[in-house]
Design a protein around this motif. Structure first.
Motif, PDB file in Angstrom:
ATOM      1  N   ALA A  36      67.057   7.535   6.930  1.00 57.18           N
ATOM      2  CA  ALA A  36      66.799   7.228   8.333  1.00 57.18           C
ATOM      3  C   ALA A  36      66.348   8.463   9.095  1.00 57.18           C
ATOM      4  CB  ALA A  36      68.044   6.642   8.982  1.00 57.18           C
ATOM      5  N   VAL A  37      66.979   9.600   8.796  1.00 59.65           N
ATOM      6  CA  VAL A  37      66.598  10.843   9.471  1.00 59.65           C
ATOM      7  C   VAL A  37      65.159  11.225   9.122  1.00 59.65           C
ATOM      8  CG1 VAL A  37      67.063  13.297   9.619  1.00 59.65           C
ATOM      9  CG2 VAL A  37      68.952  11.684   9.627  1.00 59.65           C
ATOM     10  N   ASN A  38      64.817  11.158   7.841  1.00 62.12           N
ATOM     11  CA  ASN A  38      63.468  11.523   7.416  1.00 62.12           C
ATOM     12  C   ASN A  38      62.421  10.598   8.008  1.00 62.12           C
ATOM     13  OD1 ASN A  38      64.472  13.622   5.889  1.00 62.12           O
ATOM     14  ND2 ASN A  38      64.676  12.376   4.027  1.00 62.12           N
ATOM     15  N   ALA A  39      62.762   9.299   8.075  1.00 63.84           N
ATOM     16  CA  ALA A  39      61.797   8.335   8.588  1.00 63.84           C
ATOM     17  C   ALA A  39      61.476   8.583  10.044  1.00 63.84           C
ATOM     18  CB  ALA A  39      62.344   6.916   8.413  1.00 63.84           C
ATOM     19  N   TYR A  40      62.395   9.205  10.750  1.00 64.23           N
ATOM     20  CA  TYR A  40      62.187   9.420  12.179  1.00 64.23           C
ATOM     21  C   TYR A  40      62.073  10.888  12.551  1.00 64.23           C
ATOM     22  CZ  TYR A  40      62.369   4.709  13.844  1.00 64.23           C
ATOM     23  OH  TYR A  40      62.054   3.422  14.132  1.00 64.23           O
ATOM     24  N   ALA A  41      61.759  11.685  11.614  1.00 68.19           N
ATOM     25  CA  ALA A  41      61.658  13.117  11.897  1.00 68.19           C
ATOM     26  C   ALA A  41      60.570  13.411  12.911  1.00 68.19           C
ATOM     27  CB  ALA A  41      61.395  13.887  10.611  1.00 68.19           C
ATOM     28  N   ASP A  42      59.487  12.591  12.891  1.00 70.91           N
ATOM     29  CA  ASP A  42      58.357  12.853  13.783  1.00 70.91           C
ATOM     30  C   ASP A  42      58.178  11.761  14.821  1.00 70.91           C
ATOM     31  OD1 ASP A  42      57.663  15.193  12.354  1.00 70.91           O
ATOM     32  OD2 ASP A  42      56.712  13.947  10.819  1.00 70.91           O
ATOM     33  N   GLY A  43      59.118  10.869  14.965  1.00 68.10           N
ATOM     34  CA  GLY A  43      58.945   9.762  15.894  1.00 68.10           C
ATOM     35  C   GLY A  43      60.158   9.559  16.755  1.00 68.10           C
ATOM     36  N   SER A  44      60.044   8.579  17.623  1.00 66.58           N
ATOM     37  CA  SER A  44      61.164   8.218  18.486  1.00 66.58           C
ATOM     38  C   SER A  44      61.097   6.740  18.776  1.00 66.58           C
ATOM     39  CB  SER A  44      61.114   9.005  19.812  1.00 66.58           C
ATOM     40  OG  SER A  44      59.932   8.702  20.493  1.00 66.58           O
ATOM     41  N   PRO A  45      62.241   6.117  19.082  1.00 69.76           N
ATOM     42  CA  PRO A  45      62.253   4.690  19.335  1.00 69.76           C
ATOM     43  C   PRO A  45      61.491   4.323  20.589  1.00 69.76           C
ATOM     44  CG  PRO A  45      64.458   5.628  19.562  1.00 69.76           C
ATOM     45  CD  PRO A  45      63.541   6.721  19.153  1.00 69.76           C
ATOM     46  N   THR A  46      60.993   3.107  20.597  1.00 72.87           N
ATOM     47  CA  THR A  46      60.169   2.667  21.713  1.00 72.87           C
ATOM     48  C   THR A  46      60.686   1.408  22.368  1.00 72.87           C
ATOM     49  OG1 THR A  46      58.770   1.418  20.194  1.00 72.87           O
ATOM     50  CG2 THR A  46      58.092   3.675  20.703  1.00 72.87           C
ATOM     51  N   ARG A 249      69.888   5.842  13.764  1.00 75.69           N
ATOM     52  CA  ARG A 249      68.444   5.639  13.916  1.00 75.69           C
ATOM     53  C   ARG A 249      68.139   4.153  14.076  1.00 75.69           C
ATOM     54  NH1 ARG A 249      68.805  10.345  14.208  1.00 75.69           N
ATOM     55  NH2 ARG A 249      67.411  11.980  13.426  1.00 75.69           N
ATOM     56  N   ARG A 250      67.037   3.884  14.779  1.00 74.17           N
ATOM     57  CA  ARG A 250      66.460   2.539  14.831  1.00 74.17           C
ATOM     58  C   ARG A 250      65.046   2.624  14.276  1.00 74.17           C
ATOM     59  NH1 ARG A 250      70.086  -0.537  16.733  1.00 74.17           N
ATOM     60  NH2 ARG A 250      68.749  -2.290  16.099  1.00 74.17           N
ATOM     61  N   PHE A 251      64.629   1.552  13.616  1.00 71.89           N
ATOM     62  CA  PHE A 251      63.284   1.545  13.054  1.00 71.89           C
ATOM     63  C   PHE A 251      62.770   0.113  13.015  1.00 71.89           C
ATOM     64  CE2 PHE A 251      66.498   1.543   9.780  1.00 71.89           C
ATOM     65  CZ  PHE A 251      66.110   0.538   8.898  1.00 71.89           C
ATOM     66  N   GLY A 252      61.502  -0.038  12.663  1.00 76.22           N
ATOM     67  CA  GLY A 252      60.829  -1.329  12.727  1.00 76.22           C
ATOM     68  C   GLY A 252      59.838  -1.330  13.871  1.00 76.22           C
ATOM     69  N   ASP A 253      58.968  -2.351  13.900  1.00 74.53           N
ATOM     70  CA  ASP A 253      57.929  -2.418  14.930  1.00 74.53           C
ATOM     71  C   ASP A 253      58.496  -2.406  16.336  1.00 74.53           C
ATOM     72  OD1 ASP A 253      56.089  -2.524  12.901  1.00 74.53           O
ATOM     73  OD2 ASP A 253      55.890  -4.716  12.945  1.00 74.53           O
ATOM     74  N   ASN A 254      59.642  -3.052  16.513  1.00 71.56           N
ATOM     75  CA  ASN A 254      60.281  -3.105  17.824  1.00 71.56           C
ATOM     76  C   ASN A 254      61.683  -2.515  17.793  1.00 71.56           C
ATOM     77  OD1 ASN A 254      58.182  -4.629  19.320  1.00 71.56           O
ATOM     78  ND2 ASN A 254      58.670  -6.235  17.823  1.00 71.56           N
ATOM     79  N   ASP A 255      61.877  -1.556  16.877  1.00 72.49           N
ATOM     80  CA  ASP A 255      63.200  -0.949  16.716  1.00 72.49           C
ATOM     81  C   ASP A 255      64.278  -2.000  16.481  1.00 72.49           C
ATOM     82  OD1 ASP A 255      62.248   1.588  16.956  1.00 72.49           O
ATOM     83  OD2 ASP A 255      62.735   1.792  19.080  1.00 72.49           O
ATOM     84  N   GLN A 256      63.925  -3.038  15.748  1.00 69.42           N
ATOM     85  CA  GLN A 256      64.877  -4.119  15.552  1.00 69.42           C
ATOM     86  C   GLN A 256      65.943  -3.811  14.511  1.00 69.42           C
ATOM     87  OE1 GLN A 256      61.653  -4.054  14.755  1.00 69.42           O
ATOM     88  NE2 GLN A 256      61.072  -5.635  13.270  1.00 69.42           N
ATOM     89  N   PHE A 257      65.691  -2.834  13.640  1.00 74.14           N
ATOM     90  CA  PHE A 257      66.662  -2.470  12.614  1.00 74.14           C
ATOM     91  C   PHE A 257      67.396  -1.193  13.023  1.00 74.14           C
ATOM     92  CE2 PHE A 257      63.239  -4.715  10.392  1.00 74.14           C
ATOM     93  CZ  PHE A 257      63.960  -5.752   9.805  1.00 74.14           C
ATOM     94  N   GLY A 258      68.683  -1.155  12.743  1.00 69.09           N
ATOM     95  CA  GLY A 258      69.461   0.026  13.099  1.00 69.09           C
ATOM     96  C   GLY A 258      70.408   0.425  11.989  1.00 69.09           C
TER      97      GLY A 258
END
Length: 755
Positions: A36-46, A249-258
């Motif tokens: 989760a950390v690696n997947a969001y190293a360069d991004g942020s939730p929207t 972390r949250r991820f997915g197109d709409n940050d639907q997964f946490g």
């Protein structure tokens, strides 16, 4: 741990699965966090919408009323969620210590000012800033709550409005039976919700038979809308060291997964002489947030170890024992307790129609406990003895709830409907052995060799079943809203069945059975004098298993109906956004059973009556100055006792006055520096029903400080917390008819950094 407390809970045969999960859990959780950390190293939730915590099917009350007048079914403001989302958590008052809302059993998420009950919700920020390690450290902030050790062991029990809440009767995400047994580490906790008062309707009867004066619900951490990677390193002046890693972390197109992972490792010498404790907890939370469907999974592994723990003290003399020094340990070096819990929970909710949600949750827990215990008994002329008791104990619990919540209108009246079914099943396997008695002392304790076993009951290698409990209930409620929801009236009822079987140690032969049902209603009303000022009243009940007539009674073996404690309460609440306050007055009457000395009939003839007043305040009334505390007064009496012997006396372990004052001040001269001071007072209480053994009142002073800054552009907080600054020795509680000594001066420091 004594045999009388061992045979209270049941077990299902899930130990092999629990063992597999226990071995694999840390190996799974930490790599998931790393991904989760690696997947969001360069991004942020929207997910800006999620950050607001606002439901998509919410409208204003005024709009609803207007629609109703036009004859159309309006869009109603509804929060039918079974659990609070991270972005949907009730906001905290300024300072972040206390939340403005909480989860209230079958009623779901509620604003506290709208509740016809008394409730306080403490936040993870308070837990972090006060370096609270166990649940007792958190509830120490509440003027209506105190804590003590369990019967013959090192577990934590709690006292709300003068009535015991057993550690095993604390709820987790709304379910009884799945909380770690005896001790709860705080690393995975987002909120600690304390409900004060009779609560059989909201949560059902607690499986352990306690919680008459209130209950505690723990809410676990889930992934927030903002990425989090926090590392905390801490230590104590006595030699304990620990680390806590918190990744979300949250991820997915709409940050639907946490995903949220918390890992705590801590151990070393405590401030009590020769006592060592270690804790390991791994908590993994997964969630999915869709437009209509929401899913949650929580998995917790916790292991606690206590070596040479300072025990409780029993007293058979005619005086209260003089106090040993605050840090003195009158335990034996061979005494220990190992407690291991593996927990899994799943929850789901689905919006099947506008303003209507169906939900379900289920959880399992496997506990494995081993220990050697020895609590001294202070006898006549100060002669003190003890004996060893060894325990293997295994417990399996399952808990599930299914329900529906929603809202509709009948003319100008709104209805918030709740329907739920709940089941708890707990089974315990146990054995025990006894070592011979030995002489000891509370002041000059001689370490003796571990006493050899002279009696064994059950198989230590394969403990057999000793108890099973099955609790089933159905609850229905309607909260009617009048005058644009300015006046709210709640009416509800829960029908509950309690089935408990006991089995003989060693043989597994059933030797007792209890199967009774009861219906507990609730009535509550709230009137908002102003949008931020409300008055309320309620009539509610608590429910516990009735007693069984002893062998010396004429009706030996007779099973009594469940005890129904009845409460009436009224109060006022004020919510000024930055701070709040509440005042409550109440009366609780708890039935008491005994064998009448004249008729020799065992019956529910006595009463334990508590009349009380509570005042609490919280928040930040002045910028940079935070307050948290209050005062509680309880006029507690025993009534209709056998032969009138103890009529008018105070119940054991119930102080008349308790007081808390916690102040935090941000130094304007040094930005980032906060100073904290806390005082905790507990008045006189008695160790016996005759009220001849009084415990002196006590006051504890705590100090703390923290400094928030940046280190290499990373937010960093340095904290210091010192409890019992004066190192005062005091008997903190007489709960249960035995003595718990207060902890000595303890200093904790920590450094937390966000990456």
């Amino acid at each position: 741990m004594t045999s009388s407390r061992l045979a209270r809970f049941p077990r299902q045969r899930v130990a092999p699965l629990a063992a597999a999960v226990r071995r694999a859990f840390p190996l799974i959780a930490l790599p998931l966090a790393s991904l989760a950390v690696n997947a969001y190293a360069d991004g942020s939730p929207t997910a800006a919408g999620a950050a607001t915590g606002t439901s998509t099917n919410t409208s204003t009350a005024s709009g609803t009323a207007a629609a109703a007048k036009e004859g159309a079914l309006p869009t109603i403001a509804v929060n039918a969620s079974a659990t609070a989302l991270p972005g949907d958590l009730s906001p905290a008052y300024a300072g972040g210590q206390v939340a403005t809302g909480a989860q209230v059993g079958v009623l779901g998420k509620q604003k506290i000012i709208d509740l016809p009950f008394s409730m306080t919700s403490y936040t993870s920020r308070l837990i972090e800033d006060q370096q609270a390690h166990t649940l007792a450290d958190v509830v120490a902030n509440d003027p209506a709550v105190r804590s003590a050790y369990g019967f013959g062991n090192f577990s934590e029990n709690y006292i709300i409005r003068g009535f015991e809440v057993d550690a095993n009767d604390v709820a987790l995400n709304g379910l009884y039976g799945v909380t770690p047994r005896q001790l709860v580490d705080t690393g995975a906790l987002e909120r600690v919700d304390i409900f004060k008062g009779a609560n059989a309707f909201e949560n059902g009867a607690a499986p352990g038979g306690t919680g008459i004066g209130g209950n505690i619900n723990l809410e676990t951490k889930t992934a927030d809308d903002k990425p989090l990677t926090r590392v905390t390193v801490e230590g104590s002046a006595s030699g304990q060291l620990g680390t806590h890693i918190d990744v979300g972390r949250r991820f997915g197109d709409n940050d639907q997964f946490g995903i949220r992972v918390n890992q705590t490792v801590e151990g070393g010498s405590t401030s009590i002489q020769d006592e060592d404790r270690s804790t390991q907890q791994t908590a993994l939370s997964l969630d999915y947030r869709g437009s209509k469907l929401r899913l949650y999974g929580d998995f917790i592994y916790q292991k606690q170890h206590v070596t040479d723990g300072r025990p409780v003290v029993y007293d058979t003399s005619s005086i209260i024992p003089p106090l040993p020094s605050a840090s003195y340990n009158y335990g034996q070096s061979w005494s220990y307790s190992d407690m291991e819990d593996t927990i899994g929970m799943v929850r789901a909710e689905y919006d099947f129609a506008p303003n209507w949600t169906v939900y379900a949750s289920g959880g399992v827990r496997h506990t494995d406990e081993h220990g050697d215990y020895a609590s001294p008994t202070y006898g006549p002329d100060g002669a003190t003895t003890s004996y060893r008791m060894g325990v293997p104990y295994k417990e399996d619990a399952q808990s599930a709830e299914v329900g529906v919540r929603g809202q509709l209108w009948t003319g100008p009246v709104s209805h918030a409907i709740n329907l739920a079914a709940l089941v708890n099943r707990i089974q315990a396997d146990a054995a025990y052995d006894l070592g011979s008695s030995f002489s000891t002392s509370l002041y000059n304790t001689v370490q003796v060799p571990r006493p050899a076993t002279y009696f064994t009951s059950g198989d230590f290698a394969a403990p057999g079943i000793v108890s099973s409990t099955l609790m089933r209930s159905v609850a229905l409620s309607d909260t009617l809203g009048f005058f644009d929801n300015r006046f709210l009236f709640t009416v509800g009822v829960r029908h509950q069945n309690i089935l408990e079987n006991g089995y003989a140690y060693g043989t597994g032969v059933q030797d007792s059975s209890y199967n009774e049902s009861a219906t507990t209603p609730v009535f509550g009303a709230v009137y908002k004098i102003l949008p931020n000022l409300s008055v309320y009243a309620n009539r509610s009940e608590s429910l516990t298993e009735g007693g069984t007539a002893p062998s010396d009674a004429l009706n030996a073996g007779a099973v009594l109906a469940p005890y129904r404690a009845k409460q009436i309460e009224a109060g006022i609440k004020y919510d000024a956004t930055n701070y709040g306050a509440a005042l409550a007055v109440y009366e609780i009457k708890q039935p008491v059973a005994y064998t009448d000395a004249t008729t020799m009939i065992y019956a529910t003839d006595g009463t334990q009556r508590h009349r009380g007043v509570e005042l609490s305040a919280y928040g930040e009334p002045i910028k940079g100055l935070r307050v948290l505390g209050g005062v509680s007064y309880i006029d507690a009496q025993l009534q209709n006792t056998d032969g009138g012997t103890y009529n008018g006396n105070r119940p054991i372990g119930v102080p008349a006055w308790t007081f808390n004052a916690n102040l935090e001040y941000d130094l304007p001269q040094v930005p980032g520096v906060t100073l904290m001071a806390r005082a905790i007072y507990t008045g006189k209480q008695y160790l016996d029903e005759a009220n001849t053994l009084p415990l002196a009142s006590w006051t504890r002073f705590d100090l703390g400080a923290r400094y928030k800054t940046q280190v290499f552009r990373h937010d960093t907080t340095l904290r210091l917390m010192v409890t019992n600054v004066a190192n005062r020795a005091y008997w903190s509680s007489a709960l249960g008819g035995y003595l718990t000594e207060g902890a000595p001066r303890t200093a904790w420091f920590s450094v937390s950094t966000d990456f």
